[in-house]
Design a protein around this motif. Structure first.
Motif, short mmCIF file in Angstrom:
data_model
loop_
_atom_site.label_atom_id
_atom_site.label_comp_id
_atom_site.label_asym_id
_atom_site.label_seq_id
_atom_site.Cartn_x
_atom_site.Cartn_y
_atom_site.Cartn_z
N THR A 269 0.91 -0.95 -0.03
CA THR A 269 0.11 -0.18 0.00
C THR A 269 0.83 1.18 -0.15
OG1 THR A 269 -1.74 -1.24 1.17
CG2 THR A 269 -1.53 0.92 1.33
N SER B 237 2.33 2.12 -3.44
CA SER B 237 1.59 1.91 -4.37
C SER B 237 1.15 3.95 -5.39
CB SER B 237 -0.18 1.23 -3.77
OG SER B 237 -0.57 2.26 -5.32
N ARG C 78 -1.33 4.72 -3.27
CA ARG C 78 -1.19 5.30 -1.68
C ARG C 78 -2.05 6.50 -1.32
NH1 ARG C 78 3.38 6.20 -4.28
NH2 ARG C 78 4.90 7.93 -3.53
N ALA D 215 -5.69 5.76 -0.21
CA ALA D 215 -5.63 3.68 0.97
C ALA D 215 -5.03 4.76 1.96
CB ALA D 215 -4.98 2.86 -0.33
N ARG E 126 -2.70 2.83 5.02
CA ARG E 126 -2.03 1.71 5.34
C ARG E 126 -2.33 1.12 6.51
NH1 ARG E 126 4.21 3.94 6.00
NH2 ARG E 126 4.54 1.32 6.44
N LYS F 285 -8.64 -3.58 -4.79
CA LYS F 285 -6.90 -2.80 -4.65
C LYS F 285 -6.34 -4.47 -4.82
CE LYS F 285 -7.21 -0.74 -0.54
NZ LYS F 285 -8.56 0.32 -0.64
N LEU G 71 -2.16 -5.75 -5.27
CA LEU G 71 -1.97 -6.40 -3.77
C LEU G 71 -1.66 -7.65 -3.47
CD1 LEU G 71 -4.50 -4.41 -0.94
CD2 LEU G 71 -1.83 -3.88 -1.14
#
Length: 277
Positions: A100, A103, A106, A109, A111, A140, A175
């Motif tokens: 994450t 990415s 990020r 998103a 963590r 994801k 992921l």
């Protein structure tokens, strides 16, 4: 006249609504204050804009354990062990945190790893030991990783399986592209209905988590029906919005049950799991 009898007397008069208003107002105010506080904290600390993640309340987790126990016919103590198993999977947790953070997405998103109802998906896979899982809607890839982790545990027990993950977005599933989880994942990019029709193996567990319109959800269950193995289970992540799976279960002679999660310390009311078997 004491206080209790006085209140009872007032309750029988036209003044009852007026007398009750302050107490009713305070209850609503306390509730709204909690919601505002939790919402403000989320706005300042979270980056998520959809597919929210959170932990379950202790009571909701316990209800989930019983839900899986009943629908998969396994002892509830075993289900609780499965829930603990995924929650304590440190290699998976570290991978999600690191992937994450690295990415390109990020900025949208969190963590911190929180699985919510997905721990129920994990327990179901551990309980029924499917050879082939199909999920529609990957985003994801958090749920995909959870499913893959359960399949890897099953394989270690001598009962291997794979998950076919379908999404129309070519950026989906980042992921789930790392080992060892990727070793049991077949990520297919394309329209879910066309991808379901192209499946070449029987499906033991099907999970709808893609386009949540009533029509699309119904078409996915219709499309997968001829692909199902004997004793297959159907799951929907849309059970708090539609009655599609319940209706499908009734038409096809299956049983149906729904679970609604309760998030801990989150403004979102939560989603759920519907299962037909």
């Amino acid at each position: 006249m004491d206080g209790t009898n006085f209140r009872r007397a007032i309750a029988r008069t036209r003044l009852a609504p007026v007398a009750a208003f302050p107490k009713r107002f305070m209850r609503v105010a306390r509730h709204d204050a909690r919601v505002i506080s939790v919402s403000a904290k989320w706005l300042l600390t979270s980056r998520e804009h959809h597919n929210y993640t959170y932990d379950l309340t202790k009571l909701s987790r316990e209800h989930l354990a019983w839900f899986v126990s009943v629908t998969c016919d396994v002892p509830v103590k075993q289900v609780r062990a499965y829930l603990t198993e995924i929650e304590q999977d440190e290699p998976l947790r570290r991978h999600i945190e690191q992937a994450t953070a690295a990415s390109d997405r990020r900025g949208l998103a969190d963590r911190r790893v929180r699985y919510a109802r997905r721990i129920g998906w994990y327990a179901i896979v551990r309980a029924i030991r499917p050879k082939h899982v199909v999920e529609t809607g990957v985003d994801k890839g958090l749920g995909t990783c959870v499913l893959a982790s359960a399949l890897l545990r099953n394989a270690a027990d001598g009962e291997p399986g794979r998950v076919t993950s379908l999404d129309i977005n070519p950026e989906a599933g980042y992921l789930a592209k790392a080992e060892p989880w990727a070793s049991v994942v077949d990520l297919v990019i394309g329209d879910s209905l066309a991808s379901i029709k192209a499946l070449d193996r029987p499906v033991d567990l099907f999970l709808h988590d893609s386009n949540h319109s009533t029509g699309h959800e119904r078409r996915e269950f219709q499309a997968v029906s001829p692909k199902l193995a004997a004793g297959a289970r159907l799951l929907t992540d849309n059970v708090t919005v539609t009655n599609v799976l319940a209706e499908h279960a009734e038409k096809t002679g299956r049983r149906f049950l729904a679970y609604r999660e309760t998030p801990a310390q989150h403004w979102y009311p939560g989603d759920g799991i519907g299962i037909a078997w």
